[in-house]
Design a protein around this motif. Structure first.
Motif, mmCIF file in Angstrom:
data_model
loop_
_atom_site.group_PDB
_atom_site.id
_atom_site.type_symbol
_atom_site.label_atom_id
_atom_site.label_comp_id
_atom_site.label_asym_id
_atom_site.label_seq_id
_atom_site.Cartn_x
_atom_site.Cartn_y
_atom_site.Cartn_z
ATOM 1 N N GLU A 254 71.164 22.637 64.935
ATOM 2 C CA GLU A 254 69.949 23.178 65.541
ATOM 3 C C GLU A 254 69.757 22.742 66.989
ATOM 4 O O GLU A 254 68.783 23.152 67.629
ATOM 5 N N ALA A 255 70.666 21.901 67.506
ATOM 6 C CA ALA A 255 70.584 21.397 68.884
ATOM 7 C C ALA A 255 69.225 20.770 69.162
ATOM 8 O O ALA A 255 68.571 21.058 70.171
ATOM 9 N N HIS A 256 68.801 19.873 68.270
ATOM 10 C CA HIS A 256 67.531 19.160 68.441
ATOM 11 C C HIS A 256 67.822 17.759 68.983
ATOM 12 O O HIS A 256 68.487 16.954 68.320
ATOM 13 N N TRP A 257 67.325 17.499 70.175
ATOM 14 C CA TRP A 257 67.598 16.227 70.844
ATOM 15 C C TRP A 257 66.446 15.234 70.702
ATOM 16 O O TRP A 257 66.674 14.023 70.645
ATOM 17 N N GLU A 258 65.222 15.738 70.658
ATOM 18 C CA GLU A 258 64.043 14.874 70.693
ATOM 19 C C GLU A 258 63.249 14.981 69.389
ATOM 20 O O GLU A 258 63.404 15.931 68.623
ATOM 21 N N VAL A 264 59.091 21.040 64.255
ATOM 22 C CA VAL A 264 60.353 21.300 64.952
ATOM 23 C C VAL A 264 60.452 22.785 65.268
ATOM 24 O O VAL A 264 60.259 23.629 64.387
ATOM 25 N N PRO A 265 60.755 23.152 66.521
ATOM 26 C CA PRO A 265 60.913 24.571 66.840
ATOM 27 C C PRO A 265 62.249 25.106 66.324
ATOM 28 O O PRO A 265 63.203 24.352 66.114
ATOM 29 N N GLU A 282 66.810 27.596 76.906
ATOM 30 C CA GLU A 282 66.399 27.593 75.499
ATOM 31 C C GLU A 282 65.355 28.675 75.219
ATOM 32 O O GLU A 282 64.412 28.870 75.976
ATOM 33 N N ILE A 283 65.565 29.371 74.101
ATOM 34 C CA ILE A 283 64.580 30.299 73.551
ATOM 35 C C ILE A 283 64.275 29.823 72.141
ATOM 36 O O ILE A 283 65.166 29.797 71.287
ATOM 37 N N ALA A 284 63.031 29.420 71.881
ATOM 38 C CA ALA A 284 62.676 28.810 70.602
ATOM 39 C C ALA A 284 61.327 29.306 70.125
ATOM 40 O O ALA A 284 60.478 29.726 70.925
ATOM 41 N N ILE A 285 61.140 29.252 68.815
ATOM 42 C CA ILE A 285 59.869 29.602 68.179
ATOM 43 C C ILE A 285 59.240 28.316 67.659
ATOM 44 O O ILE A 285 59.826 27.637 66.807
ATOM 45 N N PRO A 286 58.065 27.936 68.122
ATOM 46 C CA PRO A 286 57.455 26.656 67.717
ATOM 47 C C PRO A 286 57.259 26.567 66.199
ATOM 48 O O PRO A 286 56.860 27.548 65.550
ATOM 49 N N LYS A 287 57.555 25.396 65.659
ATOM 50 C CA LYS A 287 57.280 25.001 64.280
ATOM 51 C C LYS A 287 58.082 25.773 63.209
ATOM 52 O O LYS A 287 58.130 25.330 62.057
ATOM 53 N N LEU A 288 58.710 26.872 63.584
ATOM 54 C CA LEU A 288 59.450 27.635 62.576
ATOM 55 C C LEU A 288 60.660 26.860 62.068
ATOM 56 O O LEU A 288 61.053 27.006 60.904
ATOM 57 N N GLY A 289 61.245 26.021 62.915
ATOM 58 C CA GLY A 289 62.364 25.194 62.482
ATOM 59 C C GLY A 289 61.978 24.248 61.362
ATOM 60 O O GLY A 289 62.727 24.046 60.411
ATOM 61 N N THR A 294 62.731 22.064 56.555
ATOM 62 C CA THR A 294 62.092 21.094 55.655
ATOM 63 C C THR A 294 61.112 21.725 54.691
ATOM 64 O O THR A 294 60.549 21.036 53.848
ATOM 65 N N HIS A 295 60.859 23.032 54.835
ATOM 66 C CA HIS A 295 59.882 23.762 54.004
ATOM 67 C C HIS A 295 58.469 23.226 54.219
ATOM 68 O O HIS A 295 57.642 23.241 53.317
ATOM 69 N N SER A 296 58.222 22.722 55.433
ATOM 70 C CA SER A 296 56.900 22.233 55.803
ATOM 71 C C SER A 296 56.674 22.557 57.276
ATOM 72 O O SER A 296 57.587 22.433 58.095
ATOM 73 N N MET A 297 55.473 22.968 57.624
ATOM 74 C CA MET A 297 55.180 23.357 58.998
ATOM 75 C C MET A 297 55.234 22.191 59.974
ATOM 76 O O MET A 297 55.440 22.380 61.173
ATOM 77 N N ASP A 298 55.018 20.971 59.506
ATOM 78 C CA ASP A 298 55.050 19.814 60.400
ATOM 79 C C ASP A 298 56.158 18.830 60.022
ATOM 80 O O ASP A 298 56.116 17.662 60.408
ATOM 81 N N GLY A 299 57.157 19.288 59.275
ATOM 82 C CA GLY A 299 58.259 18.413 58.893
ATOM 83 C C GLY A 299 59.125 18.046 60.089
ATOM 84 O O GLY A 299 59.240 18.798 61.056
ATOM 85 N N GLU A 300 59.763 16.879 60.035
ATOM 86 C CA GLU A 300 60.610 16.393 61.116
ATOM 87 C C GLU A 300 62.047 16.234 60.633
ATOM 88 O O GLU A 300 62.311 16.060 59.441
ATOM 89 N N ILE A 301 62.978 16.320 61.583
ATOM 90 C CA ILE A 301 64.371 16.007 61.300
ATOM 91 C C ILE A 301 64.817 14.944 62.293
ATOM 92 O O ILE A 301 64.257 14.822 63.388
ATOM 93 N N GLN A 302 65.822 14.192 61.904
ATOM 94 C CA GLN A 302 66.328 13.140 62.781
ATOM 95 C C GLN A 302 67.008 13.779 63.990
ATOM 96 O O GLN A 302 67.927 14.581 63.841
ATOM 97 N N PRO A 303 66.598 13.454 65.222
ATOM 98 C CA PRO A 303 67.168 14.102 66.404
ATOM 99 C C PRO A 303 68.502 13.480 66.810
ATOM 100 O O PRO A 303 68.859 12.380 66.371
ATOM 101 N N LEU A 304 69.204 14.166 67.672
ATOM 102 C CA LEU A 304 70.504 13.683 68.141
ATOM 103 C C LEU A 304 70.378 12.379 68.919
ATOM 104 O O LEU A 304 71.245 11.502 68.839
ATOM 105 N N LYS A 305 69.303 12.218 69.673
ATOM 106 C CA LYS A 305 69.143 11.013 70.481
ATOM 107 C C LYS A 305 68.851 9.765 69.654
ATOM 108 O O LYS A 305 68.831 8.651 70.200
ATOM 109 N N SER A 306 68.630 9.927 68.359
ATOM 110 C CA SER A 306 68.341 8.756 67.525
ATOM 111 C C SER A 306 69.589 7.931 67.234
ATOM 112 O O SER A 306 69.487 6.826 66.692
ATOM 113 N N VAL A 307 70.765 8.462 67.567
ATOM 114 C CA VAL A 307 72.013 7.710 67.371
ATOM 115 C C VAL A 307 72.759 7.676 68.692
ATOM 116 O O VAL A 307 72.547 8.538 69.565
#
Length: 465
Positions: A254-258, A264-265, A282-289, A294-307
């Motif tokens: 998903e190319a999520h850095w932050e 997540v968009p 970047e062209i993104a849709i807010p919160k749809l990611g 995660t099947h949740s509107m405010d769910g988070e995923i671990q970003p690339l910058k975390s490692v």
């Protein structure tokens, strides 16, 4: 280029060829079982003609799959000796089980299926066809189990730097195995389904083999209407599993850095910039990611910058390959929906838009499978056994770059000749189309020559070339 990079290129080159043919034959074997069942049920010769037509395609594809698989296995000893040494006690038995339980089964009954028509009873011949289909699925079971263990290792213990089995049940049924097995089998079925549908659509557009084409297209639409939506559901579950066990792979997809605390968009398009750790254009849709991942509107995923950067996979190939796979899946779903609508209106066989859609998507399954495997294999980097053994540490220590380059060039030349000729022959068979099958010699007339569905294929093709 050092030996490590060349070895990775060589393995990627070989497996890219190999995966296409087994994936095709997995679905094709089950299709042959269906055709023979229809023939036995109806005694309609059109089903028998289709069975022998697709048997030729299966035999050539199966042969090319075997050849490419043998070459691929050599590289575990030549290029990846450290991997074989450290993980051979687990990977070796899994691959051996595939040979003992699947390949022998396929090879044994393949001979009966190809050459036993009218030389064995109809029930025995149908059993042989079903056993070939079962063998392809068993083979998939063990290969996916071995690969899944490398993605989500379980049931092992490390003794003096060597992986030793602690629980074979946990090794075989590791955390990602059920999802990956279902995803791969469905992908193989869908690939074959769209080849059959695309070929039948091409016949209908050209006005050739109309009766056979209508039967094939109808079967393809019905099967695709079941498997494509099922694959979307299985893919979603597979994604949730990957998010749990390989979160950085999902972040690369998903190319999520932050971090995005509010949701997540969904990145529709971007140019990942790994040096600056961001996305350009970047062209993104807010919160749809968050909703999808995660099947949740405010769910988070671990970003690339975390490692650290050396713990991340290459982002660009994973990001783009994933979108190719998903995009083709959406295109397939749209064609299926359009086909069902045209069928309801009684225009399935006359709608040029629908037929052109099937024809254009004939190779879509192969492309989607390659894209999916690139996501899976590149996405687990820098590890060959996820989190435990780095790819850089798995390569043969004394391997010379020059020898790998030489073998890669030889592989490229040989593959171009062998697979080029095989693909050319397959295309000529497909252009020729199903033909009326001549009744084989009767056994009571004393002729003991086996009935050969592949016989005279070359003559028939050359006459119409």
């Amino acid at each position: 280029m050092d030996a490590l990079l060349l070895s990775r290129i060589q393995f990627g080159f070989v497996i890219s060829f190999h995966i296409l043919f087994p994936a095709f034959t997995i679905g094709l074997a089950s299709w042959l079982a269906f055709l023979e069942w229809r023939w036995l049920r109806t005694r309609d010769t059109a089903w028998r003609d289709l069975f022998f037509f697709w048997t030729k395609i299966f035999a050539v594809s199966f042969g090319m799959g075997v050849v490419s698989g043998i070459v691929m296995s050599f590289q575990f000893g030549t290029n990846w000796a450290t991997l074989s040494e450290q993980a051979g006690n687990i990977l070796g038995p899994l691959l051996s089980y595939e040979v003992l339980t699947a390949f022998f089964l396929e090879a044994t009954f393949l001979g009966v299926m190809l050459f036993g028509w009218n030389r064995v009873s109809e029930k025995l011949h149908f059993l042989a066809t079903c056993m070939v289909a079962l063998g392809t699925l068993i083979s998939t079971f063990w290969i996916i189990s071995a690969n899944s263990w490398m993605q989500t290792p379980a049931g092992y213990e490390i003794v003096n730097g060597v992986f030793e089995p602690a629980s074979w049940w946990q090794i075989v049924f590791n955390p990602s195995f059920p999802y990956r097995l279902a995803h791969m089998v469905l992908a193989a079925f869908i690939t074959t389904c769209f080849v059959i549908g695309g070929v039948s659509a091409a016949y209908l557009l050209r006005g050739k083999h109309v009766d056979h084409a209508k039967r094939m297209l109808k079967a393809a639409v019905i099967f695709a209407a079941i498997t494509v939506p099922t694959q979307i559901f299985v893919g979603d579950q597979h994604g949730l599993n990957a998010l749990e066990h390989q979160p950085i792979k999902v972040a690369a997809m998903e190319a999520h850095w932050e971090h995005h605390p509010g949701g997540v968009p969904l990145v529709l398009f971007a140019v990942p910039n790994e040096k600056k750790e961001r996305n350009d254009y970047e062209i993104a849709i807010p919160k749809l990611g968050s909703l999808i991942l995660t099947h949740s509107m405010d769910g988070e995923i671990q970003p690339l910058k975390s490692v650290p950067a050396d713990e991340r996979p290459p982002v660009k190939p994973v990001f783009y390959a994933f979108r190719v796979m998903v995009g083709l899946g959406v295109a397939m779903l749209l064609v299926v929906l359009a086909s069902l609508w045209a069928w309801r209106r009684g225009r399935l066989y006359e709608s040029r838009w629908v037929l052109q859609g099937w024809r254009l998507l004939t190779p879509a399954g192969f492309v989607a499978i390659l894209a999916g495997w690139y996501v899976v294999e590149i996405g687990r980097q820098p590890y060959v056994i996820y989190g435990l053994l780095r790819t850089a540490d798995a390569v043969s220590p004394t391997l010379a770059a020059a020898s790998v380059m030489a073998s890669l060039i030889v592989y490229a030349i040989v593959y171009a000749i062998v697979f080029g000729a095989g693909t050319w022959y397959l295309l000529k068979l497909l252009r020729k189309g199903p033909q009326p099958h001549e009744p084989p010699p009767r056994r009571d007339q004393g002729d003991k020559t086996p009935a050969r569905p592949l016989s005279a294929a070359g003559e028939a093709i050359e006459e119409n070339a």
